[in-house]
Design a protein around this motif. Structure first.
Motif, PDB file in Angstrom:
ATOM      1  N   LYS A  31      30.702  19.538 -33.859  1.00  0.00           N
ATOM      2  CA  LYS A  31      32.163  19.519 -33.972  1.00  0.00           C
ATOM      3  C   LYS A  31      32.797  20.373 -32.878  1.00  0.00           C
ATOM      4  O   LYS A  31      33.798  19.971 -32.271  1.00  0.00           O
ATOM      5  N   ASP A  35      35.419  19.192 -30.048  1.00  0.00           N
ATOM      6  CA  ASP A  35      36.693  19.889 -29.851  1.00  0.00           C
ATOM      7  C   ASP A  35      36.872  20.274 -28.386  1.00  0.00           C
ATOM      8  O   ASP A  35      37.941  20.057 -27.801  1.00  0.00           O
ATOM      9  N   GLN A  63      38.514   8.292 -32.706  1.00  0.00           N
ATOM     10  CA  GLN A  63      37.607   8.433 -33.836  1.00  0.00           C
ATOM     11  C   GLN A  63      38.087   9.517 -34.798  1.00  0.00           C
ATOM     12  O   GLN A  63      38.025   9.348 -36.012  1.00  0.00           O
ATOM     13  N   ARG A  64      38.575  10.606 -34.262  1.00  0.00           N
ATOM     14  CA  ARG A  64      39.053  11.697 -35.095  1.00  0.00           C
ATOM     15  C   ARG A  64      40.287  11.271 -35.887  1.00  0.00           C
ATOM     16  O   ARG A  64      40.441  11.604 -37.056  1.00  0.00           O
ATOM     17  N   SER A  67      39.329   9.113 -38.835  1.00  0.00           N
ATOM     18  CA  SER A  67      38.630   9.793 -39.933  1.00  0.00           C
ATOM     19  C   SER A  67      39.510  10.820 -40.634  1.00  0.00           C
ATOM     20  O   SER A  67      39.101  11.381 -41.648  1.00  0.00           O
ATOM     21  N   ALA A  68      40.697  11.052 -40.114  1.00  0.00           N
ATOM     22  CA  ALA A  68      41.597  12.064 -40.720  1.00  0.00           C
ATOM     23  C   ALA A  68      42.326  11.533 -41.921  1.00  0.00           C
ATOM     24  O   ALA A  68      42.450  10.422 -42.226  1.00  0.00           O
TER      25      ALA A  68
END
Length: 68
Positions: A31, A35, A63-64, A67-68
Motif C-alpha cells: 500500500k 501511495d 483502481q483505488r 475500491s473506495a
C-alpha cells in the motif's frame, strides 16, 4: 540450505509468529508503494500470475477509486 517455496501454503497460518505477521507487513508495504507511486506519478512493477506487469499511476488511481 534453501527451501522450495510452496505458493499454495498460506503464511498467515504459520506457527512462527514472525512469518505469520509478515503477511500484514507486506500488505502495508504494498500500500505504501502504491501511495508513493501515485504521489510521484510513477508506475508499480509487479508480477501477476507469473507475468511482469507495469501499472501506471493513472491506473492505480482508477483502481483505488473503484475500491473506495
Amino acid at each position: 540450505m534453501s527451501r522450495a517455496i510452496n505458493p499454495d501454503k498460506d503464511i498467515r497460518n504459520s506457527t512462527d509468529p514472525d512469518i505469520s505477521g509478515s503477511y500484514n507487513a507486506m500488505q502495508r508495504a504494498g500500500k505504501a508503494a502504491i501511495d508513493l507511486a501515485i504521489q510521484t506519478n510513477t508506475a508499480i512493477v509487479t508480477s501477476i500470475n507469473g507475468k511482469v506487469v507495469r501499472i501506471p499511476a493513472s491506473e492505480l488511481i482508477k483502481q483505488r477509486q473503484l475500491s473506495a
